[in-house]
Design an enzyme around this catalytic site. Structure first.
Site, PDB file in Angstrom:
ATOM      1  N   CYS A   2       0.873  -1.180   0.000  1.00 21.58           N
ATOM      2  CA  CYS A   2       0.000   0.000   0.000  1.00 21.58           C
ATOM      3  C   CYS A   2       0.905   1.224   0.000  1.00 21.58           C
ATOM      4  CB  CYS A   2      -0.835   0.047   1.277  1.00 21.58           C
ATOM      5  SG  CYS A   2      -1.823  -1.420   1.541  1.00 21.58           S
ATOM      6  N   ARG A  27       1.611   1.171  -6.003  1.00 22.18           N
ATOM      7  CA  ARG A  27       1.717   0.277  -4.855  1.00 22.18           C
ATOM      8  C   ARG A  27       0.396  -0.428  -4.531  1.00 22.18           C
ATOM      9  NH1 ARG A  27       6.352   1.482  -1.730  1.00 22.18           N
ATOM     10  NH2 ARG A  27       5.358   0.593   0.104  1.00 22.18           N
ATOM     11  N   TRP A  75      -3.602  -1.887  -1.376  1.00 24.58           N
ATOM     12  CA  TRP A  75      -3.515  -3.173  -2.044  1.00 24.58           C
ATOM     13  C   TRP A  75      -3.955  -4.175  -0.984  1.00 24.58           C
ATOM     14  CZ3 TRP A  75      -0.489  -7.709  -1.637  1.00 24.58           C
ATOM     15  CH2 TRP A  75      -0.545  -8.535  -2.774  1.00 24.58           C
ATOM     16  N   ASN A  99       0.554   0.977   6.230  1.00 23.84           N
ATOM     17  CA  ASN A  99       1.097   0.106   5.188  1.00 23.84           C
ATOM     18  C   ASN A  99       1.852  -0.999   5.901  1.00 23.84           C
ATOM     19  OD1 ASN A  99       2.400  -1.033   2.976  1.00 23.84           O
ATOM     20  ND2 ASN A  99       4.017   0.506   2.979  1.00 23.84           N
ATOM     21  N   GLY A 100       1.498  -2.246   5.616  1.00 24.81           N
ATOM     22  CA  GLY A 100       2.183  -3.354   6.283  1.00 24.81           C
ATOM     23  C   GLY A 100       1.164  -4.375   6.747  1.00 24.81           C
ATOM     24  N   GLU A 478      24.925 -11.693 -16.461  1.00 26.98           N
ATOM     25  CA  GLU A 478      24.051 -10.531 -16.305  1.00 26.98           C
ATOM     26  C   GLU A 478      24.303  -9.507 -17.432  1.00 26.98           C
ATOM     27  OE1 GLU A 478      21.473  -9.888 -14.861  1.00 26.98           O
ATOM     28  OE2 GLU A 478      21.322  -7.717 -14.678  1.00 26.98           O
ATOM     29  N   LYS A 482      21.472  -8.288 -20.002  1.00 30.76           N
ATOM     30  CA  LYS A 482      21.118  -6.865 -20.179  1.00 30.76           C
ATOM     31  C   LYS A 482      21.166  -6.502 -21.651  1.00 30.76           C
ATOM     32  CE  LYS A 482      19.625  -6.141 -17.340  1.00 30.76           C
ATOM     33  NZ  LYS A 482      19.340  -6.790 -16.137  1.00 30.76           N
ATOM     34  N   GLU A 485      18.308  -8.315 -23.830  1.00 25.92           N
ATOM     35  CA  GLU A 485      16.895  -7.960 -23.618  1.00 25.92           C
ATOM     36  C   GLU A 485      16.546  -6.575 -24.145  1.00 25.92           C
ATOM     37  OE1 GLU A 485      15.572  -7.891 -19.497  1.00 25.92           O
ATOM     38  OE2 GLU A 485      17.561  -7.281 -18.849  1.00 25.92           O
ATOM     39  N   HIS A 501      35.966 -25.256 -24.476  1.00 29.10           N
ATOM     40  CA  HIS A 501      35.234 -26.521 -24.521  1.00 29.10           C
ATOM     41  C   HIS A 501      34.087 -26.491 -25.518  1.00 29.10           C
ATOM     42  CE1 HIS A 501      37.649 -28.065 -21.281  1.00 29.10           C
ATOM     43  NE2 HIS A 501      37.461 -26.920 -20.637  1.00 29.10           N
ATOM     44  N   LYS A 597       7.524  -6.318 -16.704  1.00 29.68           N
ATOM     45  CA  LYS A 597       8.310  -6.080 -15.488  1.00 29.68           C
ATOM     46  C   LYS A 597       8.056  -7.144 -14.422  1.00 29.68           C
ATOM     47  CE  LYS A 597      11.198  -3.750 -13.042  1.00 29.68           C
ATOM     48  NZ  LYS A 597      12.595  -3.994 -13.409  1.00 29.68           N
TER      49      LYS A 597
HETATM   50  C1  F6R Z   1      16.066  -8.798 -16.440  1.00 33.91           C
HETATM   51  C2  F6R Z   1      14.950  -8.944 -15.527  1.00 33.91           C
HETATM   52  C3  F6R Z   1      14.340 -10.289 -15.349  1.00 33.91           C
HETATM   53  C4  F6R Z   1      13.933 -10.480 -13.872  1.00 33.91           C
HETATM   54  C5  F6R Z   1      13.171 -11.808 -13.711  1.00 33.91           C
HETATM   55  C6  F6R Z   1      12.824 -12.085 -12.272  1.00 33.91           C
HETATM   56  O1  F6R Z   1      16.525  -7.495 -16.497  1.00 33.91           O
HETATM   57  O2  F6R Z   1      14.516  -7.988 -14.938  1.00 33.91           O
HETATM   58  O3  F6R Z   1      15.190 -11.300 -15.767  1.00 33.91           O
HETATM   59  O4  F6R Z   1      15.076 -10.483 -13.091  1.00 33.91           O
HETATM   60  O5  F6R Z   1      11.993 -11.766 -14.469  1.00 33.91           O
HETATM   61  O6  F6R Z   1      12.038 -11.074 -11.735  1.00 33.91           O
HETATM   62  P1  F6R Z   1      11.944 -10.810 -10.197  1.00 33.91           P
HETATM   63  O7  F6R Z   1      13.278 -10.419  -9.706  1.00 33.91           O
HETATM   64  O8  F6R Z   1      10.928  -9.711 -10.065  1.00 33.91           O
HETATM   65  O9  F6R Z   1      11.481 -12.078  -9.553  1.00 33.91           O
END
Ligand code: F6R
Length: 602
Positions: A2, A27, A75, A99-100, A478, A482, A485, A501, A597
């Site tokens: 929230c 949120r 939420w 919130n909590g 990583e 990056k 994607e 290998h 996201k």
């Molecule tokens: C890459 C990225 C994704 C998330 C993955 C897990 O930049 O953001 O690979 O890391 O979808 O998401 P979370 O961390 O929210 O569980």
């Protein structure tokens, strides 16, 4: 999750509250509500659904002159998203937003019901306002009211950020925070703001204080009083435009640039002067734990993999790391001496959540490392450590990764200290390196121009290999993630020693190798691997504090004496490079195709 806001001042209170809530709507938007007090009279409004509904409902309500107000965007956790369950919750003469989660609310509720209190909602929050009014029944002045508020807060178990107003103190907001975020902002002349993140305060408050866990206090136009210590106010830079990414081209860029700032939040109260502490982890909770299993997806998995080196090296604890979607279906053998850790930025990733459920039902103790307070994963885990990265809007994770790795480094040290795997002087030495991380992340940004210039050479070719050894192997994974994607170029992360290998067969001038060549770990070994690639004509971009004569391009990093400092600096370089390549290719860096996201599907 929230969001809460509060305001003391002479501006149109309703507008200040609703504008603040708009910044926090991400949120939760099951319902929203405000309570405004002027000259001892309180008016409250609530509406189910998005904030727009509350705005409609309050369009004819205006405040003139000074007053106080609190607001909430919900939420739902306890009780359906109805108007009765929406905050603020009221007693006879007071209102509260929260919130909590109050874990012991049932116990408090039945105690209050025996006293004759009638509850209007099904929420855990409502107990706070009634308990306060019980404690404050005979309070006559601000001191006695504050004591009543403190007694109320002392009774609460769980996580909370609480704002309370009462007709008995018409110019005051009482506040408390534990586990859920709360920030207070102030301006000359006694104007005060509260919010769950700094976004609503940008452009509104000149100075802010990020409250530490355990803070309790009250604010009036003349005083801000807090315990256990005075709040440390710092200037709040930026304006609204910047908060909306204004100064930066993309949220991803903004988030890369704020890493040095948010990582300090991650460390507050945990990396002490010469010690490390996690109040989230009690000795009782950790008793009997002798090994660790970590589950995560994507970038969070890379953070997990990084930590497997740290836990084994420092804490001498066996660690096993799994991709959540694999773990779920392999009939894993789970032992109750294992601490099961899940890592997630969003706290909503379906596979990670399901893995957590499996571990819980097998009787394992569970810990979530997460950026989103009150997310499903946080609520399910036995305990959680919040990474405090702030909202991450760019789909490609940057600051969330940095803060995850920081928490895991801190955690490995915490375990090393606990198991006495390292001497107290080593703990002290490590914390002094940790304190350098914000500066390292800031200095690392200096390579941005260089990344911008270099990016034009890396727009074609048949693929990228990011290579590294030890903790720089997960960092290579990583870096490749990056790049792919957001640029849609093919990239793979590989352990440098593994290239021969198989993958080295791909080497030619159109294969780009991004070589992570730290000086603090296995430099010569990595160098030999890069030489092997160079001999087969691969185009080499070396990232290293040392000039590598066979590199076609190089990005020079600062010399450091700790691998984690090299790690954090190279992480920034990878992020900037990927972003600049993607921008040059004309891509929408913040919303890359086919991605979301929060991955709430399996
Ligand atoms: C890459 C990225 C994704 C998330 C993955 C897990 O930049 O953001 O690979 O890391 O979808 O998401 P979370 O961390 O929210 O569980």
């Amino acid at each position: 999750m929230c969001g809460i806001v509060g305001y003391i001042g002479s501006k149109e209170i309703k507008n200040e509250l609703i504008e603040g809530l708009r910044e926090l709507e991400y949120r939760g938007y099951d319902s929203a509500g405000i309570a405004v007090m002027q000259e001892g009279n309180i008016k409250a409004f609530k509406a189910v659904g998005k904030l727009q509904n509350l705005k409609e409902k309050t369009k004819n309500f205006k405040t003139i002159g000074p007053g106080v107000g609190i607001g909430h965007t919900r939420w739902a956790t306890h009780g359906k998203p109805t108007e009765l369950n929406a905050h603020p919750h009221m007693g006879k003469y007071s209102y509260v937003v929260h919130n909590g989660i109050i874990e012991n609310y049932r116990e408090i509720k039945s105690e209050l019901e025996k006293d004759g209190v009638q509850f209007l909602s099904q929420t855990d929050t409502e107990v706070i306002v009634h308990l306060f009014e019980k404690e404050a029944a005979n309070a006559k002045d601000i001191k006695e009211l504050y004591d009543a508020f403190k007694r109320t807060i002392d009774r609460l178990d769980g996580a909370y950020a609480v704002l309370l107003i009462t007709q008995k103190a018409p110019d005051t907001i009482f506040f408390a925070r534990k586990g859920s975020p709360m920030i207070i902002g102030r301006n000359p002349g006694g104007e005060i703001y509260f919010a769950s993140s700094d976004a609503p305060l940008i452009g509104k408050a000149e100075e802010v204080a990020y409250m530490e866990d355990g803070t309790v206090g009250y604010a009036t136009p003349d005083t801000i009083y807090s315990e256990p210590k005075p709040l440390a106010f710092v200037p709040l830079s930026g304006d609204k435009l910047r908060a909306q990414k204004g100064g930066f081209r993309f949220f991803m860029e903004k988030e890369i640039y704020e890493q040095y700032h948010v990582i300090s939040d991650t460390m507050i109260g945990r990396v002490l002067d010469k010690d490390i502490a996690f109040e989230e982890l009690s000795e009782n909770f950790l008793e009997g734990i002798s090994r660790i299993k970590i589950c995560a997806c994507g970038t969070s998995y890379h953070a997990a993999l990084t930590s497997s080196y740290l836990f084994e090296r420092q804490a001498k604890m066996p660690v096993n790391v799994e991709i959540a979607s694999e773990f779920r279906y392999k009939d894993p053998l789970l032992d109750t001496d294992t601490l099961f850790i899940v890592i997630s930025q969003s706290g909503e990733t379906a596979d990670t959540l399901e893995a957590l459920k499996m571990a819980k039902s097998a009787g394992l103790k569970t810990l979530a490392i997460c950026n989103v307070d009150n997310s499903s994963i946080v609520r399910l885990a036995d305990t959680s450590i919040l990474t405090r990265a702030g909202i991450e809007k760019g789909v490609a994770s940057t600051k969330a990764f940095a803060t995850q790795v920081m928490v895991l480094w801190m955690l490995s040290l915490f375990f090393a200290k606990r198991t006495k795997a390292i001497a107290p002087e080593t703990v002290e030495g490590e914390t002094s390196f940790m304190h350098q991380v914000p500066r390292v992340l800031k200095d690392a940004l200096k390579v941005h121009e260089k990344c911008k210039r270099l990016s034009k050479r890396y727009l074609h070719g048949h693929g990228f290999f990011f290579i590294g050894r030890d903790i720089f192997y997960p960092l290579a994974l990583e870096g490749a993630l990056k790049l792919k994607e957001i640029s849609y170029l093919h990239a793979e992360g590989y352990p440098a020693g593994e290239m021969k290998h198989g993958p080295i067969a791909l080497a030619d001038a159109e294969l780009f190798t991004v070589a992570l060549m730290p000086k603090t770990i296995l430099y010569d070994k990595t160098k030999s691997n890069v030489e092997e690639l160079s001999a087969r004509d691969s185009t080499i971009l070396s990232i290293s504090p040392e000039m590598f004569e066979l590199a076609d391009d190089f990005i020079l990093t600062h010399p450091h004496t700790h691998p984690m400092l090299e790690f954090f600096e190279m992480m920034v370089v990878e992020q900037l490079l990927a972003m600049e390549i993607a921008i040059r290719l004309g891509n929408d860096v913040d919303m890359p195709r086919n991605l979301a996201k929060s991955v709430t599907v399996e």
